[in-house]
Design a protein around this motif. Sequence first.
Motif, mmCIF file in Angstrom:
data_model
loop_
_atom_site.group_PDB
_atom_site.id
_atom_site.type_symbol
_atom_site.label_atom_id
_atom_site.label_comp_id
_atom_site.label_asym_id
_atom_site.label_seq_id
_atom_site.Cartn_x
_atom_site.Cartn_y
_atom_site.Cartn_z
ATOM 1 N N MET A 1 0.832 -1.213 0.000
ATOM 2 C CA MET A 1 0.000 0.000 0.000
ATOM 3 C C MET A 1 0.862 1.256 0.000
ATOM 4 O O MET A 1 0.578 2.218 -0.701
ATOM 5 C CB MET A 1 -0.923 -0.022 1.221
ATOM 6 N N ALA A 2 1.953 1.241 0.776
ATOM 7 C CA ALA A 2 2.787 2.437 0.904
ATOM 8 C C ALA A 2 3.496 2.799 -0.390
ATOM 9 O O ALA A 2 4.005 3.912 -0.522
ATOM 10 C CB ALA A 2 3.808 2.244 2.026
ATOM 11 N N ASP A 3 3.516 1.860 -1.359
ATOM 12 C CA ASP A 3 4.172 2.191 -2.619
ATOM 13 C C ASP A 3 3.362 3.216 -3.419
ATOM 14 O O ASP A 3 3.852 3.770 -4.397
ATOM 15 C CB ASP A 3 4.396 0.934 -3.458
ATOM 16 N N ARG A 4 2.144 3.500 -2.996
ATOM 17 C CA ARG A 4 1.308 4.470 -3.690
ATOM 18 C C ARG A 4 1.564 5.898 -3.224
ATOM 19 O O ARG A 4 1.145 6.846 -3.876
ATOM 20 C CB ARG A 4 -0.177 4.143 -3.499
ATOM 21 N N PHE A 5 2.195 6.035 -2.053
ATOM 22 C CA PHE A 5 2.387 7.378 -1.507
ATOM 23 C C PHE A 5 3.731 7.483 -0.796
ATOM 24 O O PHE A 5 4.324 6.484 -0.392
ATOM 25 C CB PHE A 5 1.246 7.746 -0.539
ATOM 26 N N PHE A 6 4.220 8.710 -0.676
ATOM 27 C CA PHE A 6 5.436 8.979 0.082
ATOM 28 C C PHE A 6 5.083 9.044 1.565
ATOM 29 O O PHE A 6 4.042 9.574 1.940
ATOM 30 C CB PHE A 6 6.064 10.308 -0.340
ATOM 31 N N THR A 7 5.954 8.520 2.396
ATOM 32 C CA THR A 7 5.776 8.681 3.833
ATOM 33 C C THR A 7 5.787 10.166 4.173
ATOM 34 O O THR A 7 6.669 10.905 3.733
ATOM 35 C CB THR A 7 6.896 7.966 4.604
ATOM 36 N N ASN A 8 4.803 10.605 4.932
ATOM 37 C CA ASN A 8 4.698 12.027 5.252
ATOM 38 C C ASN A 8 5.625 12.364 6.416
ATOM 39 O O ASN A 8 5.332 12.073 7.574
ATOM 40 C CB ASN A 8 3.255 12.405 5.605
ATOM 41 N N GLU A 9 6.756 12.983 6.084
ATOM 42 C CA GLU A 9 7.707 13.434 7.098
ATOM 43 C C GLU A 9 7.672 14.956 7.259
ATOM 44 O O GLU A 9 8.549 15.547 7.874
ATOM 45 C CB GLU A 9 9.116 12.966 6.727
#
Length: 409
Positions: A1-9
């Motif tokens: 799932m995380a491959d669809r979005f950048f981790t929000n830092e």
Amino acid sequence: MADRFFTNELPDFEEETAENEAASERARDSLSKLLHLPYRSLSERLKTSALDLKEAVVRETWGLSAKRVHDYTLYTGALGTAYFVFKAYQVTKNQNDLKLCSELVKACDSASVDSGRVTFMCGRAGVCALGAVIAKHADDKRLLDHYLTQFKAIKLPSDLPNELLYGRAGFLWACSFLNKHIGKDTISASRTRTVVNDIIKAGRRLSSKGKCPLMYEWHGKRYWGAAHGLAGIMHVLMDMELKPDEVEDVKGTLRYMMKNRFPSGNYPSSEGRESDRLVHWCHGAPGVALTLMKAAEAFGADEFLQAAVDAGEVVWHRGLLKRVGICHGISGNTYVFLSLFRLTGNVKYLHRAKAFACLLLDRAQKLISEGKMHGGDRPYSLFEGMGGMAYLFLDMTEPSETRFPGYEL
């Protein structure tokens, strides 16, 4: 799932202070410098970037095609460029932009005559509605009358779907757009009432014996999202004069969606869909959040506002998509925070919109060139590409006036 979005830092909300400008100068990297800029300073940067991008968008979608229109739609075609250039005119008052808008719409007018499509985003109604509004700004009564006459001549096929992009809801949205920007009753209540009747009747028929008061299908699926499903249809219905039982059906449909959202707070893309993956305007929490905010305004109910806030949290944590566009990218998701700010006055949401926009301004073009972000199948279009990002940047010059294009009035 995380491959669809950048981790929000990205840093969450901090009060803006007089020290922000100095902190921006001390910041080590370009993104941090932008994040620390006071909003007004940042909005000037965004405007400059948008106006630079405008030249590329016009060149790629209009100039290089020898001013021939192959795709006339607002969604991915020349009308989307006209909508963006009209926003530039509204911000800068550059008369050349207004002339370019008119030229673009005239070409779309010719290209759309026999298309058979009737909606704002993907059909003839969008061409005529935007053309009329531009003609009004240009004080061209003859052209205004032409587009209004053409709009009123649009006939809706009996087998038309009900969703926003290609269906009855998309035609109704164009009616509301004209009534807002040209004048009340430009499109009569009797005309819109006929379409509302068809939408309500279809929704009740498909929901028969179901737990949701209204339900719709598009290509065999019972979609929930803004583009093809419940969220978009309910959004448009709330602009109409509804009977008391119809109001209750709209409320009940939204409550059904709220009750059956994922444990994460996100929303399914379609009825029975168990995959919690999509956090887009078209499918998932962002589009639903905008509709819930409209419900909070229309009905004054805290339950809808709280659900919109909850959906906004999903967008903050999972909304930095690896796409740039408005339909299914970071640009569109940014509008959730702008709308929450407009509705609540809470500056935390303006900060979050600023943070998403800063990432786009600082990194989008580099990430696209490196293949780490998708620039859209039509990379300069309004809904898929850089045109949408530039539109967002212009919109953010007046954050209390922002509206998701083709969705929020």
